[in-house]
Scaffold this active site. Structure first.
Site, mmCIF file in Angstrom:
data_model
loop_
_atom_site.group_PDB
_atom_site.id
_atom_site.type_symbol
_atom_site.label_atom_id
_atom_site.label_comp_id
_atom_site.label_asym_id
_atom_site.label_seq_id
_atom_site.Cartn_x
_atom_site.Cartn_y
_atom_site.Cartn_z
ATOM 1 N N CYS A 75 36.594 21.895 35.387
ATOM 2 C CA CYS A 75 36.608 22.094 37.100
ATOM 3 C C CYS A 75 37.784 20.995 37.593
ATOM 4 O O CYS A 75 37.274 19.737 37.373
ATOM 5 C CB CYS A 75 35.334 21.952 37.721
ATOM 6 S SG CYS A 75 35.543 22.049 39.338
ATOM 7 N N HIS A 168 41.833 32.060 33.140
ATOM 8 C CA HIS A 168 42.647 32.360 34.513
ATOM 9 C C HIS A 168 43.578 33.578 34.375
ATOM 10 O O HIS A 168 44.237 33.463 33.134
ATOM 11 C CB HIS A 168 43.413 31.128 35.014
ATOM 12 C CG HIS A 168 42.533 30.119 35.183
ATOM 13 N ND1 HIS A 168 42.138 29.912 36.568
ATOM 14 C CD2 HIS A 168 42.188 29.097 34.791
ATOM 15 C CE1 HIS A 168 41.299 28.875 36.823
ATOM 16 N NE2 HIS A 168 41.135 28.154 35.521
ATOM 17 N N GLU A 217 37.175 32.783 42.240
ATOM 18 C CA GLU A 217 36.827 32.134 41.065
ATOM 19 C C GLU A 217 35.554 32.898 40.409
ATOM 20 O O GLU A 217 34.731 33.462 41.007
ATOM 21 C CB GLU A 217 36.093 30.693 41.591
ATOM 22 C CG GLU A 217 37.198 29.631 41.638
ATOM 23 C CD GLU A 217 36.643 28.317 41.693
ATOM 24 O OE1 GLU A 217 35.789 28.029 41.165
ATOM 25 O OE2 GLU A 217 37.309 27.636 42.591
ATOM 26 N N ARG A 218 35.666 32.654 39.058
ATOM 27 C CA ARG A 218 34.509 33.263 38.301
ATOM 28 C C ARG A 218 33.359 32.217 38.913
ATOM 29 O O ARG A 218 33.195 31.252 38.979
ATOM 30 C CB ARG A 218 34.727 32.902 36.697
ATOM 31 C CG ARG A 218 33.553 33.029 35.713
ATOM 32 C CD ARG A 218 33.989 32.899 34.230
ATOM 33 N NE ARG A 218 34.060 31.337 34.223
ATOM 34 C CZ ARG A 218 34.390 30.867 33.036
ATOM 35 N NH1 ARG A 218 34.307 31.772 31.858
ATOM 36 N NH2 ARG A 218 34.657 29.596 32.859
ATOM 37 N N CYS A 226 41.159 25.988 43.938
ATOM 38 C CA CYS A 226 40.839 25.707 42.617
ATOM 39 C C CYS A 226 41.818 24.640 41.935
ATOM 40 O O CYS A 226 43.015 25.255 41.698
ATOM 41 C CB CYS A 226 40.441 27.203 42.130
ATOM 42 S SG CYS A 226 40.163 27.385 40.332
ATOM 43 N N GLY A 227 41.226 23.791 41.445
ATOM 44 C CA GLY A 227 42.091 22.669 40.706
ATOM 45 C C GLY A 227 42.834 23.537 39.376
ATOM 46 O O GLY A 227 43.896 23.533 39.121
ATOM 47 N N GLY A 229 42.791 26.715 38.369
ATOM 48 C CA GLY A 229 43.446 27.817 39.011
ATOM 49 C C GLY A 229 44.931 27.562 39.428
ATOM 50 O O GLY A 229 45.936 28.106 38.986
HETATM 51 N N1 LIG Z 1 34.718 28.830 38.632
HETATM 52 C C1 LIG Z 1 35.488 27.997 37.541
HETATM 53 C C2 LIG Z 1 35.000 26.674 37.557
HETATM 54 C C3 LIG Z 1 35.250 25.840 38.550
HETATM 55 C C4 LIG Z 1 36.830 25.680 38.748
HETATM 56 C C5 LIG Z 1 37.574 24.948 39.973
HETATM 57 N N2 LIG Z 1 36.525 24.789 41.060
HETATM 58 C C6 LIG Z 1 38.366 24.052 39.769
HETATM 59 O O1 LIG Z 1 38.569 23.141 40.557
HETATM 60 O O2 LIG Z 1 39.101 24.053 38.583
HETATM 61 C C7 LIG Z 1 35.092 28.815 36.178
HETATM 62 O O3 LIG Z 1 34.265 29.399 36.073
HETATM 63 O O4 LIG Z 1 35.967 28.553 35.294
#
Ligand SMILES: N[C@H](CCC[C@H](N)C(=O)O)C(=O)O
Length: 283
Positions: A75, A168, A217-218, A226-227, A229
Protein backbone atom coordinates in the site's frame (compact mmCIF):
# COMPACT_ATOMS: atom_id res chain seq x y z
CA UNK A 1 -9.78 -5.14 25.47
CA UNK A 2 -9.04 -1.51 24.51
CA UNK A 3 -7.35 -0.98 21.16
CA UNK A 4 -5.44 2.27 20.54
CA UNK A 5 -5.27 3.50 16.95
CA UNK A 6 -4.50 6.58 14.88
CA UNK A 7 -6.73 7.62 11.99
CA UNK A 8 -4.61 8.88 9.06
CA UNK A 9 -4.82 9.57 5.35
CA UNK A 10 -2.56 10.01 2.35
CA UNK A 11 -4.27 12.23 -0.27
CA UNK A 12 -7.67 11.12 1.06
CA UNK A 13 -6.90 7.37 1.04
CA UNK A 14 -7.69 6.74 4.69
CA UNK A 15 -6.25 4.35 7.23
CA UNK A 16 -6.52 2.99 10.72
CA UNK A 17 -2.93 2.61 11.95
CA UNK A 18 -2.23 0.25 14.84
CA UNK A 19 0.92 -0.23 16.93
CA UNK A 20 1.12 -4.02 17.28
CA UNK A 21 4.53 -3.79 18.96
CA UNK A 22 3.13 -2.39 22.18
CA UNK A 23 -0.34 -3.93 21.81
CA UNK A 24 -1.20 -7.61 21.36
CA UNK A 25 -3.22 -8.00 18.14
CA UNK A 26 -4.55 -11.33 16.98
CA UNK A 27 -7.47 -10.59 14.61
CA UNK A 28 -9.01 -12.51 11.73
CA UNK A 29 -10.66 -11.19 8.56
CA UNK A 30 -14.01 -10.61 10.31
CA UNK A 31 -12.44 -8.39 12.99
CA UNK A 32 -10.40 -6.41 10.42
CA UNK A 33 -13.55 -5.94 8.33
CA UNK A 34 -15.50 -4.77 11.37
CA UNK A 35 -12.82 -2.22 12.34
CA UNK A 36 -12.73 -0.85 8.77
CA UNK A 37 -16.53 -0.70 8.47
CA UNK A 38 -17.64 2.93 8.15
CA UNK A 39 -20.85 2.37 10.13
CA UNK A 40 -20.24 -0.48 12.53
CA UNK A 41 -16.56 0.29 13.14
CA UNK A 42 -13.99 3.07 12.93
CA UNK A 43 -14.03 3.15 9.11
CA UNK A 44 -11.11 3.17 6.64
CA UNK A 45 -9.98 2.01 3.20
CA UNK A 46 -7.19 0.00 4.76
CA UNK A 47 -5.82 -0.96 8.19
CA UNK A 48 -2.05 -0.65 8.62
CA UNK A 49 -0.33 -2.72 11.32
CA UNK A 50 3.12 -1.89 12.73
CA UNK A 51 5.13 -4.92 13.88
CA UNK A 52 8.71 -5.76 14.74
CA UNK A 53 10.55 -7.01 11.62
CA UNK A 54 11.24 -10.70 11.03
CA UNK A 55 13.55 -9.97 8.07
CA UNK A 56 17.18 -8.86 8.58
CA UNK A 57 18.25 -5.18 8.41
CA UNK A 58 14.69 -3.85 8.55
CA UNK A 59 13.30 -1.38 11.07
CA UNK A 60 9.67 -2.54 11.02
CA UNK A 61 7.24 -5.02 9.47
CA UNK A 62 4.22 -3.44 7.75
CA UNK A 63 1.01 -5.45 7.32
CA UNK A 64 -1.93 -4.17 5.29
CA UNK A 65 -5.58 -5.22 5.45
CA UNK A 66 -8.15 -3.98 2.95
CA UNK A 67 -11.60 -2.77 3.99
CA UNK A 68 -12.92 -6.26 3.03
CA UNK A 69 -10.66 -7.83 5.70
CA UNK A 70 -8.17 -9.38 3.27
CA UNK A 71 -4.41 -9.02 3.82
CA UNK A 72 -2.52 -7.61 0.82
CA UNK A 73 1.05 -7.19 -0.32
CA UNK A 74 1.55 -3.43 -0.59
CA UNK A 75 0.00 0.00 0.00
CA UNK A 76 1.81 3.07 -1.28
CA UNK A 77 -0.19 5.81 0.43
CA UNK A 78 -0.11 3.69 3.57
CA UNK A 79 3.70 3.55 3.54
CA UNK A 80 3.81 7.34 3.90
CA UNK A 81 1.37 7.23 6.82
CA UNK A 82 3.43 4.38 8.29
CA UNK A 83 6.64 6.38 8.58
CA UNK A 84 4.79 9.43 9.92
CA UNK A 85 3.11 7.19 12.53
CA UNK A 86 6.26 5.45 13.79
CA UNK A 87 8.03 8.82 13.99
CA UNK A 88 5.16 10.60 15.81
CA UNK A 89 4.67 7.65 18.18
CA UNK A 90 8.37 7.69 19.11
CA UNK A 91 8.91 4.15 17.77
CA UNK A 92 12.02 5.32 15.91
CA UNK A 93 14.28 8.38 15.86
CA UNK A 94 14.99 7.75 12.16
CA UNK A 95 13.43 9.81 9.35
CA UNK A 96 14.17 7.20 6.72
CA UNK A 97 13.27 3.59 7.53
CA UNK A 98 13.51 0.17 5.90
CA UNK A 99 10.13 -1.55 6.04
CA UNK A 100 9.44 -5.24 5.49
CA UNK A 101 6.24 -5.98 3.54
CA UNK A 102 4.78 -9.10 1.93
CA UNK A 103 6.10 -7.67 -1.37
CA UNK A 104 9.66 -7.01 -0.17
CA UNK A 105 11.43 -4.03 1.43
CA UNK A 106 10.35 -0.41 0.85
CA UNK A 107 12.07 2.73 2.15
CA UNK A 108 9.84 5.65 3.16
CA UNK A 109 11.52 8.93 4.15
CA UNK A 110 10.07 11.93 5.99
CA UNK A 111 11.06 15.07 4.05
CA UNK A 112 11.76 18.42 5.74
CA UNK A 113 8.76 19.99 3.96
CA UNK A 114 6.39 17.51 5.63
CA UNK A 115 5.90 15.33 2.55
CA UNK A 116 7.08 11.73 2.39
CA UNK A 117 9.04 10.02 -0.40
CA UNK A 118 9.02 6.24 -0.73
CA UNK A 119 11.27 3.93 -2.75
CA UNK A 120 8.56 1.44 -3.74
CA UNK A 121 10.94 -0.96 -5.44
CA UNK A 122 10.90 -1.94 -9.11
CA UNK A 123 7.61 -2.80 -10.85
CA UNK A 124 6.98 -6.37 -12.00
CA UNK A 125 5.99 -6.33 -15.67
CA UNK A 126 5.83 -9.99 -16.68
CA UNK A 127 2.07 -10.71 -16.95
CA UNK A 128 2.25 -14.14 -15.28
CA UNK A 129 3.86 -12.52 -12.20
CA UNK A 130 1.31 -9.72 -11.86
CA UNK A 131 -0.52 -12.19 -11.93
CA UNK A 132 -2.50 -11.95 -15.18
CA UNK A 133 -3.51 -14.92 -17.34
CA UNK A 134 -2.73 -13.84 -20.91
CA UNK A 135 -3.36 -17.32 -22.31
CA UNK A 136 -4.89 -17.25 -25.81
CA UNK A 137 -4.85 -13.43 -25.96
CA UNK A 138 -3.15 -11.41 -28.70
CA UNK A 139 -1.43 -8.47 -27.02
CA UNK A 140 -1.37 -5.06 -28.71
CA UNK A 141 2.06 -3.37 -28.74
CA UNK A 142 2.24 0.31 -27.77
CA UNK A 143 5.77 1.67 -27.25
CA UNK A 144 7.54 -0.76 -24.90
CA UNK A 145 4.22 -1.91 -23.43
CA UNK A 146 1.79 -4.67 -24.36
CA UNK A 147 -1.90 -3.88 -23.95
CA UNK A 148 -4.16 -6.83 -23.22
CA UNK A 149 -7.75 -7.03 -24.53
CA UNK A 150 -10.18 -8.12 -21.79
CA UNK A 151 -13.95 -8.35 -22.04
CA UNK A 152 -15.84 -6.23 -19.51
CA UNK A 153 -19.65 -6.19 -19.67
CA UNK A 154 -19.44 -7.37 -23.28
CA UNK A 155 -17.07 -4.56 -24.28
CA UNK A 156 -13.37 -5.09 -25.01
CA UNK A 157 -10.99 -2.82 -23.09
CA UNK A 158 -7.20 -2.67 -23.43
CA UNK A 159 -5.22 -2.77 -20.17
CA UNK A 160 -1.58 -2.55 -19.16
CA UNK A 161 -0.82 -5.00 -16.35
CA UNK A 162 1.72 -4.00 -13.69
CA UNK A 163 2.55 -5.27 -10.21
CA UNK A 164 3.93 -3.01 -7.49
CA UNK A 165 3.82 -6.06 -5.26
CA UNK A 166 0.04 -5.83 -5.70
CA UNK A 167 -1.71 -6.25 -9.05
CA UNK A 168 -2.90 -3.34 -11.26
CA UNK A 169 -4.80 -3.14 -14.55
CA UNK A 170 -4.42 0.33 -16.11
CA UNK A 171 -6.56 1.68 -18.94
CA UNK A 172 -6.23 5.07 -20.61
CA UNK A 173 -9.51 7.03 -20.75
CA UNK A 174 -10.41 10.38 -22.33
CA UNK A 175 -11.94 11.83 -19.15
CA UNK A 176 -11.66 10.30 -15.67
CA UNK A 177 -14.70 12.28 -14.50
CA UNK A 178 -16.98 10.50 -16.95
CA UNK A 179 -15.21 7.11 -16.88
CA UNK A 180 -17.60 4.30 -15.78
CA UNK A 181 -15.57 3.51 -12.64
CA UNK A 182 -18.49 2.37 -10.47
CA UNK A 183 -19.85 0.21 -13.30
CA UNK A 184 -16.72 -1.43 -14.74
CA UNK A 185 -14.45 -1.24 -11.66
CA UNK A 186 -16.00 -4.26 -9.88
CA UNK A 187 -16.05 -6.29 -13.12
CA UNK A 188 -12.35 -5.62 -13.68
CA UNK A 189 -11.48 -6.28 -10.01
CA UNK A 190 -13.07 -9.73 -10.27
CA UNK A 191 -12.10 -10.49 -13.87
CA UNK A 192 -11.19 -14.21 -14.20
CA UNK A 193 -7.88 -13.41 -15.90
CA UNK A 194 -6.66 -11.89 -12.58
CA UNK A 195 -6.42 -14.90 -10.22
CA UNK A 196 -5.69 -12.63 -7.23
CA UNK A 197 -8.24 -10.01 -8.35
CA UNK A 198 -6.84 -6.61 -9.35
CA UNK A 199 -6.85 -2.86 -8.72
CA UNK A 200 -8.44 -1.09 -11.73
CA UNK A 201 -6.81 2.20 -12.79
CA UNK A 202 -8.44 4.81 -15.07
CA UNK A 203 -5.72 7.11 -16.43
CA UNK A 204 -6.28 10.42 -18.24
CA UNK A 205 -3.15 11.97 -19.78
CA UNK A 206 -3.18 15.80 -19.56
CA UNK A 207 0.38 16.22 -20.85
CA UNK A 208 3.65 14.24 -20.71
CA UNK A 209 4.22 15.19 -17.06
CA UNK A 210 0.69 15.48 -15.72
CA UNK A 211 -2.17 12.99 -15.42
CA UNK A 212 -5.47 12.45 -13.65
CA UNK A 213 -6.17 9.04 -12.12
CA UNK A 214 -9.07 7.21 -10.50
CA UNK A 215 -8.63 3.72 -9.04
CA UNK A 216 -11.26 1.15 -8.15
CA UNK A 217 -9.22 -0.70 -5.55
CA UNK A 218 -9.22 -4.44 -4.93
CA UNK A 219 -10.93 -5.05 -1.61
CA UNK A 220 -11.87 -1.43 -0.97
CA UNK A 221 -13.76 0.03 -3.93
CA UNK A 222 -12.96 3.44 -5.38
CA UNK A 223 -10.63 5.39 -3.10
CA UNK A 224 -9.72 9.08 -3.27
CA UNK A 225 -6.14 8.12 -4.09
CA UNK A 226 -4.11 4.94 -4.61
CA UNK A 227 -0.33 5.14 -4.22
CA UNK A 228 0.60 1.85 -5.88
CA UNK A 229 -2.08 2.63 -8.48
CA UNK A 230 -0.34 5.92 -9.26
CA UNK A 231 3.00 4.08 -9.53
CA UNK A 232 1.49 1.45 -11.86
CA UNK A 233 -0.30 4.05 -14.01
CA UNK A 234 2.86 6.12 -14.51
CA UNK A 235 4.93 3.03 -15.29
CA UNK A 236 2.31 2.03 -17.88
CA UNK A 237 2.16 5.56 -19.31
CA UNK A 238 5.95 5.80 -19.64
CA UNK A 239 6.17 2.34 -21.27
CA UNK A 240 3.38 3.30 -23.67
CA UNK A 241 5.44 6.36 -24.68
CA UNK A 242 2.82 8.81 -23.30
CA UNK A 243 4.66 10.16 -20.24
CA UNK A 244 8.10 11.33 -19.10
CA UNK A 245 9.31 10.98 -15.48
CA UNK A 246 8.59 12.65 -13.08
CA UNK A 247 4.81 12.74 -13.37
CA UNK A 248 2.33 14.72 -11.27
CA UNK A 249 -0.70 12.51 -10.57
CA UNK A 250 -3.94 14.28 -9.73
CA UNK A 251 -6.13 11.95 -7.66
CA UNK A 252 -9.55 13.00 -6.35
CA UNK A 253 -8.13 13.36 -2.84
CA UNK A 254 -4.86 15.13 -3.66
CA UNK A 255 -1.66 15.15 -5.68
CA UNK A 256 1.07 12.50 -5.82
CA UNK A 257 4.41 12.66 -7.66
CA UNK A 258 5.89 9.59 -9.29
CA UNK A 259 9.42 9.15 -10.60
CA UNK A 260 10.71 6.13 -12.55
CA UNK A 261 13.91 5.77 -14.59
CA UNK A 262 12.82 2.66 -16.50
CA UNK A 263 12.68 -1.12 -16.42
CA UNK A 264 14.53 -2.66 -13.48
CA UNK A 265 14.61 0.67 -11.65
CA UNK A 266 12.63 1.53 -8.48
CA UNK A 267 9.52 3.70 -8.58
CA UNK A 268 9.55 6.72 -6.25
CA UNK A 269 6.26 7.90 -4.75
CA UNK A 270 5.97 11.29 -3.03
CA UNK A 271 2.97 12.82 -1.34
CA UNK A 272 1.24 13.82 1.89
CA UNK A 273 0.71 11.79 5.07
CA UNK A 274 -1.65 13.26 7.66
CA UNK A 275 -2.64 12.18 11.18
CA UNK A 276 -6.31 13.09 11.70
CA UNK A 277 -7.02 11.85 15.26
CA UNK A 278 -6.03 9.28 17.85
CA UNK A 279 -8.61 7.01 19.39
CA UNK A 280 -9.32 4.00 21.50
CA UNK A 281 -11.96 1.36 20.85
CA UNK A 282 -13.36 -1.31 23.17
CA UNK A 283 -13.26 -4.74 21.52
N1 LIG B 1 -6.33 -2.19 -2.52
C1 LIG B 1 -4.91 -2.52 -2.69
C2 LIG B 1 -4.13 -2.25 -1.37
C3 LIG B 1 -4.07 -0.77 -1.01
C4 LIG B 1 -3.34 0.02 -2.06
C5 LIG B 1 -3.55 1.53 -2.04
N2 LIG B 1 -4.38 2.07 -1.01
C6 LIG B 1 -2.22 2.27 -2.17
O1 LIG B 1 -2.10 3.41 -1.68
O2 LIG B 1 -1.30 1.70 -2.80
C7 LIG B 1 -4.79 -4.01 -3.10
O3 LIG B 1 -5.68 -4.78 -2.75
O4 LIG B 1 -3.78 -4.34 -3.73
Amino acid sequence: MKLKFTKMHGAGNDFIVIDAINQHIDFGPDQWRRLADRRFGIGADQILVVERPTAPDCDFRYRIFNNDGGEVEQCGNGSRAFVRFVSEQGLTPKRSIRVQTMAGIITPRLEDDGSVTVDMGAPVLEPARVPFDAGGLKGVAQGRDTLWPIAVHGQEILVSVVSMGNPHAVQVVDDVDTAPVADTGPAIEHHPRFPKRVNAGYLQVLDRGHVKLRVFERGAGETLACGTGACAAVVAGIRRGLLDSPVQVEARGGALTIGWAGEGEPVFLSGPAVSVFEGEIDL
